[in-house]
Design a protein around this motif. Structure first.
Motif, PDB file in Angstrom:
ATOM      1  N   GLY A  93      30.055 -13.232  -9.653  1.00  0.00           N
ATOM      2  CA  GLY A  93      29.135 -14.343  -9.470  1.00  0.00           C
ATOM      3  C   GLY A  93      29.595 -15.375  -8.477  1.00  0.00           C
ATOM      4  O   GLY A  93      28.947 -16.413  -8.296  1.00  0.00           O
ATOM      5  N   GLY A  94      30.752 -15.169  -7.823  1.00  0.00           N
ATOM      6  CA  GLY A  94      31.248 -16.120  -6.849  1.00  0.00           C
ATOM      7  C   GLY A  94      32.107 -17.195  -7.480  1.00  0.00           C
ATOM      8  O   GLY A  94      32.297 -17.254  -8.699  1.00  0.00           O
ATOM      9  N   LEU A  95      32.632 -18.057  -6.632  1.00  0.00           N
ATOM     10  CA  LEU A  95      33.560 -19.092  -7.078  1.00  0.00           C
ATOM     11  C   LEU A  95      32.814 -20.295  -7.639  1.00  0.00           C
ATOM     12  O   LEU A  95      31.714 -20.636  -7.193  1.00  0.00           O
ATOM     13  CB  LEU A  95      34.437 -19.553  -5.900  1.00  0.00           C
ATOM     14  N   LYS A  96      33.452 -20.929  -8.615  1.00  0.00           N
ATOM     15  CA  LYS A  96      32.934 -22.191  -9.127  1.00  0.00           C
ATOM     16  C   LYS A  96      33.319 -23.334  -8.200  1.00  0.00           C
ATOM     17  O   LYS A  96      34.188 -23.194  -7.318  1.00  0.00           O
ATOM     18  CB  LYS A  96      33.486 -22.458 -10.527  1.00  0.00           C
ATOM     19  N   ASP A  97      32.714 -24.495  -8.451  1.00  0.00           N
ATOM     20  CA  ASP A  97      32.986 -25.671  -7.631  1.00  0.00           C
ATOM     21  C   ASP A  97      34.440 -26.110  -7.750  1.00  0.00           C
ATOM     22  O   ASP A  97      35.013 -26.669  -6.818  1.00  0.00           O
ATOM     23  CB  ASP A  97      32.055 -26.805  -8.065  1.00  0.00           C
ATOM     24  N   ALA A  98      35.057 -25.830  -8.931  1.00  0.00           N
ATOM     25  CA  ALA A  98      36.435 -26.272  -9.158  1.00  0.00           C
ATOM     26  C   ALA A  98      37.471 -25.265  -8.674  1.00  0.00           C
ATOM     27  O   ALA A  98      38.678 -25.501  -8.821  1.00  0.00           O
ATOM     28  CB  ALA A  98      36.648 -26.531 -10.648  1.00  0.00           C
ATOM     29  N   ALA A  99      37.049 -24.149  -8.095  1.00  0.00           N
ATOM     30  CA  ALA A  99      37.990 -23.108  -7.708  1.00  0.00           C
ATOM     31  C   ALA A  99      38.868 -23.558  -6.538  1.00  0.00           C
ATOM     32  O   ALA A  99      38.420 -24.251  -5.619  1.00  0.00           O
ATOM     33  CB  ALA A  99      37.239 -21.839  -7.335  1.00  0.00           C
ATOM     34  N   SER A 100      40.117 -23.144  -6.582  1.00  0.00           N
ATOM     35  CA  SER A 100      41.046 -23.417  -5.474  1.00  0.00           C
ATOM     36  C   SER A 100      40.810 -22.394  -4.374  1.00  0.00           C
ATOM     37  O   SER A 100      40.754 -21.182  -4.640  1.00  0.00           O
ATOM     38  CB  SER A 100      42.488 -23.345  -5.978  1.00  0.00           C
ATOM     39  N   LEU A 101      40.686 -22.860  -3.153  1.00  0.00           N
ATOM     40  CA  LEU A 101      40.481 -21.951  -2.031  1.00  0.00           C
ATOM     41  C   LEU A 101      41.796 -21.514  -1.409  1.00  0.00           C
ATOM     42  O   LEU A 101      41.806 -20.670  -0.510  1.00  0.00           O
ATOM     43  CB  LEU A 101      39.602 -22.632  -0.972  1.00  0.00           C
ATOM     44  N   VAL A 102      42.893 -22.100  -1.876  1.00  0.00           N
ATOM     45  CA  VAL A 102      44.192 -21.748  -1.286  1.00  0.00           C
ATOM     46  C   VAL A 102      45.058 -20.950  -2.259  1.00  0.00           C
ATOM     47  O   VAL A 102      46.175 -20.576  -1.896  1.00  0.00           O
ATOM     48  CB  VAL A 102      44.944 -23.025  -0.850  1.00  0.00           C
ATOM     49  N   ARG A 103      44.586 -20.690  -3.487  1.00  0.00           N
ATOM     50  CA  ARG A 103      45.434 -19.979  -4.434  1.00  0.00           C
ATOM     51  C   ARG A 103      44.592 -19.059  -5.337  1.00  0.00           C
ATOM     52  O   ARG A 103      43.966 -19.486  -6.293  1.00  0.00           O
ATOM     53  CB  ARG A 103      46.208 -20.960  -5.303  1.00  0.00           C
ATOM     54  N   VAL A 104      44.520 -17.794  -4.962  1.00  0.00           N
ATOM     55  CA  VAL A 104      43.950 -16.737  -5.790  1.00  0.00           C
ATOM     56  C   VAL A 104      45.016 -15.674  -5.942  1.00  0.00           C
ATOM     57  O   VAL A 104      45.521 -15.152  -4.937  1.00  0.00           O
ATOM     58  CB  VAL A 104      42.668 -16.134  -5.168  1.00  0.00           C
ATOM     59  N   ASP A 105      45.406 -15.368  -7.190  1.00  0.00           N
ATOM     60  CA  ASP A 105      46.506 -14.431  -7.440  1.00  0.00           C
ATOM     61  C   ASP A 105      45.970 -13.094  -7.932  1.00  0.00           C
ATOM     62  O   ASP A 105      44.970 -13.031  -8.666  1.00  0.00           O
ATOM     63  CB  ASP A 105      47.464 -15.006  -8.489  1.00  0.00           C
ATOM     64  N   VAL A 106      46.661 -12.031  -7.519  1.00  0.00           N
ATOM     65  CA  VAL A 106      46.347 -10.679  -8.001  1.00  0.00           C
ATOM     66  C   VAL A 106      47.613 -10.101  -8.602  1.00  0.00           C
ATOM     67  O   VAL A 106      48.676 -10.091  -7.950  1.00  0.00           O
ATOM     68  CB  VAL A 106      45.825  -9.777  -6.871  1.00  0.00           C
ATOM     69  N   SER A 107      47.501  -9.609  -9.839  1.00  0.00           N
ATOM     70  CA  SER A 107      48.632  -8.987 -10.517  1.00  0.00           C
ATOM     71  C   SER A 107      48.380  -7.491 -10.632  1.00  0.00           C
ATOM     72  O   SER A 107      47.284  -7.068 -11.013  1.00  0.00           O
ATOM     73  CB  SER A 107      48.808  -9.613 -11.910  1.00  0.00           C
ATOM     74  N   LEU A 113      41.080 -18.247   0.132  1.00  0.00           N
ATOM     75  CA  LEU A 113      39.711 -17.808   0.368  1.00  0.00           C
ATOM     76  C   LEU A 113      38.908 -18.919   1.025  1.00  0.00           C
ATOM     77  O   LEU A 113      39.169 -20.110   0.820  1.00  0.00           O
ATOM     78  CB  LEU A 113      39.033 -17.410  -0.952  1.00  0.00           C
ATOM     79  N   LYS A 114      37.899 -18.507   1.762  1.00  0.00           N
ATOM     80  CA  LYS A 114      36.926 -19.435   2.299  1.00  0.00           C
ATOM     81  C   LYS A 114      35.586 -18.718   2.353  1.00  0.00           C
ATOM     82  O   LYS A 114      35.489 -17.636   2.946  1.00  0.00           O
ATOM     83  CB  LYS A 114      37.323 -19.906   3.706  1.00  0.00           C
ATOM     84  N   ASP A 115      34.600 -19.344   1.713  1.00  0.00           N
ATOM     85  CA  ASP A 115      33.271 -18.728   1.608  1.00  0.00           C
ATOM     86  C   ASP A 115      33.348 -17.338   0.993  1.00  0.00           C
ATOM     87  O   ASP A 115      32.563 -16.428   1.325  1.00  0.00           O
ATOM     88  CB  ASP A 115      32.596 -18.649   2.984  1.00  0.00           C
ATOM     89  N   PHE A 157      35.779 -15.125   1.373  1.00  0.00           N
ATOM     90  CA  PHE A 157      36.511 -14.156   2.177  1.00  0.00           C
ATOM     91  C   PHE A 157      37.968 -14.598   2.323  1.00  0.00           C
ATOM     92  O   PHE A 157      38.274 -15.787   2.326  1.00  0.00           O
ATOM     93  CB  PHE A 157      35.869 -13.999   3.555  1.00  0.00           C
ATOM     94  N   ILE A 158      38.855 -13.619   2.455  1.00  0.00           N
ATOM     95  CA  ILE A 158      40.289 -13.910   2.580  1.00  0.00           C
ATOM     96  C   ILE A 158      40.574 -14.527   3.941  1.00  0.00           C
ATOM     97  O   ILE A 158      40.202 -13.969   4.979  1.00  0.00           O
ATOM     98  CB  ILE A 158      41.123 -12.630   2.399  1.00  0.00           C
ATOM     99  N   VAL A 159      41.237 -15.689   3.923  1.00  0.00           N
ATOM    100  CA  VAL A 159      41.641 -16.343   5.178  1.00  0.00           C
ATOM    101  C   VAL A 159      43.152 -16.503   5.243  1.00  0.00           C
ATOM    102  O   VAL A 159      43.712 -16.787   6.297  1.00  0.00           O
ATOM    103  CB  VAL A 159      40.965 -17.724   5.319  1.00  0.00           C
ATOM    104  N   ASP A 160      43.794 -16.332   4.083  1.00  0.00           N
ATOM    105  CA  ASP A 160      45.251 -16.474   4.048  1.00  0.00           C
ATOM    106  C   ASP A 160      45.803 -15.306   3.251  1.00  0.00           C
ATOM    107  O   ASP A 160      45.750 -15.303   2.025  1.00  0.00           O
ATOM    108  CB  ASP A 160      45.636 -17.815   3.409  1.00  0.00           C
ATOM    109  N   GLY A 161      46.304 -14.297   3.914  1.00  0.00           N
ATOM    110  CA  GLY A 161      46.781 -13.093   3.259  1.00  0.00           C
ATOM    111  C   GLY A 161      46.194 -11.874   3.928  1.00  0.00           C
ATOM    112  O   GLY A 161      45.538 -11.954   4.974  1.00  0.00           O
TER     113      GLY A 161
END
Length: 800
Positions: free
Chosen positions: A512-526, A549-551, A553-557
């Motif tokens: 469903g996409g990111l919430k308004d409170a989501a961090s765009l600089v920290r998404v972790d995958v384990s 992420l931005k919009d 899409f991955i912008v850092d990584g």
């Protein structure tokens, strides 16, 4: 005893009493009372019959009383008339009581509770004469049968019209004749109604000879007849019935047959000769009523003992016991039982028979059903079919139509079975299928099948046998394809099925996409660690990746990061995101209402300042703060209430009306907070807080163990002792050392001396001398987060 009185004193005594009587008669109530008293004194039926006969009870009175009992017009317990009685129930109770009397054990034998019979232990048809909905009463509102024989008590109605008009109504006298004016005595005894009509017309034509006259002869009121019902019936005896009564009605009146009685060979004797034999089974199973003849005066219905009772059990439609005649066979028994059930084995039955000291068993084949005669005590059993198929094939797994198929010439190989199942699904694993086969000795074996080779024609087709089961696996069955998990600041967190080439962007969009409170600089995958060919234990338990992420899409990584089965994605909450936290201030401030906090540590004095400060009527010392409990505080409340119930008793705590409330009061000193901003009294606010500033109150309450609870005017400088005096001082049971003060801001303070400071709006409470362990301690724990005002008020009322 009520039922005994009805069945014996009426059915036997009254119906059998036909003698002459010597002295003046008795009233109805006297007869009833006499029989009741005699039974209580232990007199026998015969003795009561003789005594009532000597006291002049007439036959007409006895018959009338009997009819009143049957119609429910007389109470068996009091002898008084009553309006409603279920006569069929009375008759059934009488029969039941007689059975119970017959079944009583000897005095030396221990009494045992009778076991309740199941349907399988009941004899078919035996309850037909105890069914209250089936009384077999004759219908008197129909035309008189032409073969009806006239007798004393019948009424003859002769209508004459035409040239002459006359109606002659005559009752046949005891000698069988009527006296017709102008003709004299005419004997009709024994004539049937048809012959009597012709005879009377012929005789009357002599005095009504004019051709213009017409003569009609009909039967009016019919007579009653006395018949005897003997043998194996519940209540044998003499019964007075309608002249239209049949054998079945007589048996119903006698309560039906006993456990020893026959339903197949009921005899009717007339003048010493047997005139009919009745088989009740022919009526029940075929509706045949020709043998249910109309009875005549003096007839005797005899119910002999049964010839044979045979039990049929197992897979028949109506398994129970049946009465059989001597020449009846297994075929007849099966007809009575409704023949075989659908799942029965129909080629043979088993018959268990007692022969001398031992039992024997006979297997009766289908062609011998009509020749094998049953005997008394036989048990016939019909077995069920074996839970096996003679021509079954089954296919499971990745085919379009899995299920059971017929093993036949058209479906006898793996290739033909696959074709019949509409072929393979796209995910079928064709390199190896499994064929489960049952050997002749019922053990199983497994065969490998090259489905792909059979379909391509490169492998030989496999012949099938009955009960073969072909399993075609799916590629998902043999390969573990795990799901992907995503949590955190996405619209729909949860577990999603893995698909090849699924990327991090794909799972974020799927969730469903990111919430308004989501961090765009920290998404972790384990990612879990796996090395299927490893030979040593590893220290690393997981592999982690971080992305920006931005919009979406991955912008850092690594762009287009491809996920693997069982990957877990965590979308973090941005540390720079905060929702509004609102508090409320009401009462005596300039701008009351709702405010959003500016800082996490914004304090009480700051909020009051933003609200414009207190009005001229505001009372800072009485200000109160109400706070919404968080999860941790609610759990503390639950623990304290539980502890209070354990320490003080559940009834006491319930009387305090302590509830698990989500809102509690925080004691504050607004006056000190405003004088010293940022100090200890200037507490930090949090979302949901409500600050209430009251008007200044100029009274003080005195409550509890005082002579007269009171509310008085506050006087500055006056001590606790002054206000206690205004309530008349302590009562006799006052606990003086435990008194306390409740201030307007919710604070509770123990009065350690009579000089404790009193403020406007407070309440002084003096407890009673009631021993309650650790009340003060528990209240001390509770005041920090429970509904303090409710608790203290309830406690004060309890201790008054």
């Amino acid at each position: 005893m009520r039922i005994f009185f009805i069945s014996v004193a009426v059915a036997l005594l009254f119906m059998g009493n036909t003698g002459a009587y010597a002295q003046a008669g008795m009233t109805d109530s006297q007869v009833i009372q006499y029989v009741q008293d005699g039974l209580k004194q232990g007199k026998s039926k015969q003795q009561l019959m003789m005594e009532l006969s000597a006291k002049g009870v007439t036959t007409e009175q006895a018959l009338r009383l009997k009819q009143m009992y049957e119609n429910g017009e007389i109470s068996a317990d009091s002898g008084q008339t009553k309006t409603v009685t279920d006569t069929s129930r009375i008759r059934e109770e009488a029969a039941t009581e007689k059975k119970a009397e017959e079944a009583k054990p000897q005095e030396s034998a221990p009494a045992q509770a009778p076991a309740e019979n199941s349907m399988a232990d009941q004899v078919f048809g035996r309850n037909i004469f105890t069914n209250s909905n089936l009384s077999f009463e004759p219908n008197t509102n129909v035309a008189t049968p032409e073969n009806y024989r006239l007798g004393p008590g019948d009424e003859i109605i002769i209508d004459i019209w035409g040239a002459s008009e006359d109606i002659i109504r005559k009752e046949i006298s005891p000698d069988g004749s009527i006296n017709v004016p102008g003709l004299g005595i005419i004997s009709l005894n024994g004539m049937n109604i048809a012959d009597a009509k012709e005879y009377l017309k012929s005789e009357l034509s002599r005095i009504y000879a004019d051709e213009g006259n017409k003569i009609q002869v009909t039967l009016g009121k019919t007579r009653s007849i006395k018949i005897n019902v003997m043998g194996e019936v519940m209540v044998p005896g003499t019964y007075t019935l309608s002249a239209f009564a049949s054998v079945f009605h007589a048996l119903y009146s006698a309560g039906g047959v006993t456990d020893l009685g026959s339903l197949r060979n009921i005899m009717v004797t007339r003048n010493g000769k047997t005139v009919a034999k009745v088989d009740v089974y022919e009526y029940i199973l075929q509706g045949k009523t020709s043998d249910d003849i109309n009875l005549q005066e003096g007839d005797v219905v005899i119910v002999p003992t049964y010839e044979a009772i045979v039990k049929v059990e197992g897979k028949v439609k109506r398994p129970m016991k049946y009465e059989m005649k001597a020449d009846e066979t297994v075929s007849t028994l099966l007809k009575y039982a409704g023949f075989f059930a659908p799942n029965a084995y129909k080629n043979s039955v088993r018959v268990i028979r007692q022969e001398g000291r031992e039992y024997s068993v006979a297997t009766v084949e289908r062609d011998k059903f009509g020749a094998f005669k049953v005997m008394d005590g036989d048990v016939v059993s019909a077995d069920s079919t074996i839970n096996r198929f003679s021509n079954k094939l089954e296919i499971k797994g990745a085919v379009y139509r899995p299920g059971v198929y017929e093993f036949c010439e058209d479906i006898n190989t793996v290739g033909k079975l696959l074709k019949q199942a509409d072929g393979l699904l796209g995910d079928a694993f064709t390199n190896r299928a499994v064929l489960y086969r049952q050997r002749e000795n019922l053990t199983s074996e497994v065969l490998s099948v090259d489905v792909k080779g059979i379909i391509d024609g490169t492998a030989q087709d496999v012949e099938l046998r009955k009960n073969d089961v072909l399993y075609v696996p799916s590629i998902y069955d043999i390969k573990s394809i795990g799901n992907v998990y995503i949590s955190g600041e996405v619209v729909k967190p949860g577990t999603y099925p893995y698909a090849d080439n699924m990327t991090l962007e794909d799972i974020v969009i799927t969730a469903g996409g990111l919430k308004d409170a989501a961090s765009l600089v920290r998404v972790d995958v384990s990612r879990r660690m796996k090395d299927n060919k490893g030979t040593h234990a590893i220290d690393t338990v997981g592999q982690n990746f971080s992305f920006g992420l931005k919009d979406g899409f991955i912008v850092d990584g690594e762009p287009g990061f491809v996920l693997e089965p069982y990957d877990q994605v965590f979308v973090r909450r941005s540390p720079g995101y905060s929702e509004q936290k609102n508090v409320t201030v009401d009462g005596e401030v300039l701008y009351a209402g709702e405010y959003s906090l500016n800082y996490k540590n914004e304090r009480l004095s700051s909020l009051i300042e933003r609200a414009g400060g207190l009005t001229a009527f505001g009372y800072a010392k009485g200000a109160k703060l109400t706070r919404v409990a968080n999860d941790h505080e609610i759990e503390r409340m639950r623990s304290v209430i539980k502890m209070m119930k354990r320490e003080l008793g559940e009834s006491l705590v319930n009387s305090l009306m302590m509830e698990l409330d989500s809102v509690f009061t925080v004691g504050i000193d607004l006056e000190k907070a405003m004088k010293n901003p940022g100090g200890d009294d200037d507490i930090v606010l949090r979302e949901g807080d409500v600050i209430s500033v009251p008007e200044k109150t100029s009274t003080v309450k005195i409550n509890g163990a005082v002579m007269m609870p009171n509310t008085v005017t506050y006087l500055e400088g006056k001590k606790v002792s002054y206000y206690l005096d205004q309530a008349g001082g302590y009562s006799q049971n006052a606990k003086k050392t435990k008194k306390f003060i409740i201030y307007m801001n919710g604070e509770v303070t123990k009065v350690k001396s009579r000089s404790k400071k009193v403020e406007p709006g407070c309440e002084i409470v003096v407890p009673n001398k009631v021993k309650q362990n650790r009340i003060g301690e528990v209240i001390g724990y509770a005041t920090s987060f429970a509904s303090l005002a409710t608790m203290i008020a309830s406690l004060a009322n309890l201790l008054k």
